[in-house]
Design a protein around this motif. Structure first.
Motif, PDB file in Angstrom:
ATOM      1  N   UNK A 158      -7.391 -12.370   6.285  1.00 40.26           N
ATOM      2  CA  UNK A 158      -5.809 -12.773   6.263  1.00 40.26           C
ATOM      3  C   UNK A 158      -5.303 -13.127   5.063  1.00 40.26           C
ATOM      4  N   UNK A 159      -6.262 -14.142   4.046  1.00 38.03           N
ATOM      5  CA  UNK A 159      -5.624 -14.395   3.094  1.00 38.03           C
ATOM      6  C   UNK A 159      -5.395 -13.250   2.022  1.00 38.03           C
ATOM      7  N   UNK A 160      -6.434 -12.430   1.798  1.00 46.48           N
ATOM      8  CA  UNK A 160      -6.144 -11.098   1.001  1.00 46.48           C
ATOM      9  C   UNK A 160      -5.118 -10.327   1.269  1.00 46.48           C
ATOM     10  N   UNK A 161      -4.583 -10.209   2.704  1.00 46.77           N
ATOM     11  CA  UNK A 161      -3.531  -9.486   3.108  1.00 46.77           C
ATOM     12  C   UNK A 161      -2.396 -10.253   2.439  1.00 46.77           C
ATOM     13  N   UNK A 162      -2.176 -11.462   2.687  1.00 42.79           N
ATOM     14  CA  UNK A 162      -1.020 -12.151   1.947  1.00 42.79           C
ATOM     15  C   UNK A 162      -0.795 -11.946   0.363  1.00 42.79           C
ATOM     16  N   UNK A 183       1.111  -9.427  -4.425  1.00 38.78           N
ATOM     17  CA  UNK A 183       0.815  -8.654  -5.610  1.00 38.78           C
ATOM     18  C   UNK A 183       1.977  -7.417  -5.896  1.00 38.78           C
ATOM     19  N   UNK A 184       1.978  -6.669  -4.617  1.00 36.38           N
ATOM     20  CA  UNK A 184       2.867  -5.674  -4.454  1.00 36.38           C
ATOM     21  C   UNK A 184       4.466  -6.205  -4.785  1.00 36.38           C
ATOM     22  N   UNK A 185       4.574  -7.310  -4.207  1.00 38.70           N
ATOM     23  CA  UNK A 185       6.103  -7.949  -4.339  1.00 38.70           C
ATOM     24  C   UNK A 185       6.371  -8.145  -6.061  1.00 38.70           C
ATOM     25  N   UNK A 186       5.431  -8.480  -6.522  1.00 38.30           N
ATOM     26  CA  UNK A 186       5.427  -8.941  -8.063  1.00 38.30           C
ATOM     27  C   UNK A 186       5.664  -7.756  -8.919  1.00 38.30           C
ATOM     28  N   UNK A 241      -0.549 -20.139   8.259  1.00 41.64           N
ATOM     29  CA  UNK A 241      -1.539 -19.574   8.808  1.00 41.64           C
ATOM     30  C   UNK A 241      -3.012 -20.504   8.989  1.00 41.64           C
ATOM     31  N   UNK A 242      -2.794 -21.313   7.731  1.00 46.42           N
ATOM     32  CA  UNK A 242      -4.158 -22.349   7.697  1.00 46.42           C
ATOM     33  C   UNK A 242      -4.048 -23.639   8.509  1.00 46.42           C
ATOM     34  N   UNK A 247      -1.327 -14.392   9.724  1.00 42.68           N
ATOM     35  CA  UNK A 247      -1.153 -13.751   8.151  1.00 42.68           C
ATOM     36  C   UNK A 247      -0.816 -12.301   8.338  1.00 42.68           C
ATOM     37  N   UNK A 248      -1.343 -11.626   9.108  1.00 40.81           N
ATOM     38  CA  UNK A 248      -0.797 -10.244   9.425  1.00 40.81           C
ATOM     39  C   UNK A 248       0.588 -10.099   9.802  1.00 40.81           C
TER      40      UNK A 248
END
Length: 234
Positions: free
Chosen positions: A16-20, A25-28, A187-188, A202-203
């Motif tokens: 879930x963390x890697x999804x966010x 990264x894509x947004x940047x 989420x945490x 997260x998803x």
């Protein structure tokens, strides 16, 4: 046995963390390459025009500039206060022996050991703490802009609209980072009740943030607008 208890935490929480992280990264990359197709890039361009307009006609718009920046500072101050209060609450929970630290083993999945429970609260504490630092630095930069935006524009003046715009952008970038860290803590918070909720939250947050970050333009809507303007002129 301990590995079996931690299996869901080790797999679902990092996933879930890697999804966010992947989304941001894509947004940047999107902001760097196609800024006007994102809310962040469009707002940044508008703020630069706003600073130039405020400093160009400072005698008439100085009060408007101060009030606008004051509202921005108030928003960042509210979020910084919320973050540090949550940090104090989490620190109190970590150092206490209350039963709130003992989850219902039959009601949630994942590990229930003392180490995993401490890891959950310490992770939340660090995220809220970094969020508070970002908000505090944002207030610092916007406060500087609050003074410099009213500087008289003379030929020998070193305070140019470009310099003030750069300071304002740094403040808003830090405010955005603080907001994203605050969102990542949501989420945490659910991790206290098990890793499954962390992954699901997260998803779910990714499409929500996508709809808030991307500018959607419709060619069909533009054609209709042009037709309406033509009919109105006739």
């Amino acid at each position: 046995m301990e590995w079996k208890k931690c299996y869901l935490d080790v797999v679902l929480v990092p996933l879930g963390f890697l999804t966010c992280v992947g989304y941001h990264v894509w947004l940047w990359h999107k902001v760097r390459t196609q800024p006007l197709k994102t809310i962040i890039g469009t707002n940044a361009s508008g703020r630069r025009l706003w600073v130039s307009a405020m400093m160009k006609d400072n005698d008439k718009k100085n009060i408007l500039a101060v009030q606008t920046l004051r509202n921005t500072i108030m928003g960042s101050t509210l979020m910084a206060t919320t973050s540090i209060l949550l940090c104090c609450g989490l620190a109190a929970v970590i150092s206490s022996t209350y039963s709130v630290k003992k989850p219902l083993n039959d009601a949630i999945y994942g590990a229930h050991g003392e180490f995993m429970l401490a890891l959950k609260y310490v992770t939340l504490l660090l995220i809220f703490l970094f969020s508070f630092i970002c908000y505090s630095l944002s207030i610092r930069f916007v406060n500087q802009v609050n003074f410099l935006v009213n500087c008289p524009q003379e030929n020998t003046c070193l305070v140019t609209p470009e310099y003030v715009s750069e300071l304002l952008e740094k403040g808003f970038v830090l405010n955005t980072v603080g907001n994203r860290l605050f969102y990542a803590a949501l989420p945490l918070l659910l991790w206290i009740f098990g890793p499954v909720l962390v992954f699901l939250c997260s998803v779910t947050m990714v499409p929500v943030l996508y709809n808030l970050d991307v500018v959607f333009t419709s060619a069909h809507g533009k054609v209709d607008e042009i037709k309406n303007n033509d009919f109105g002129s006739v």
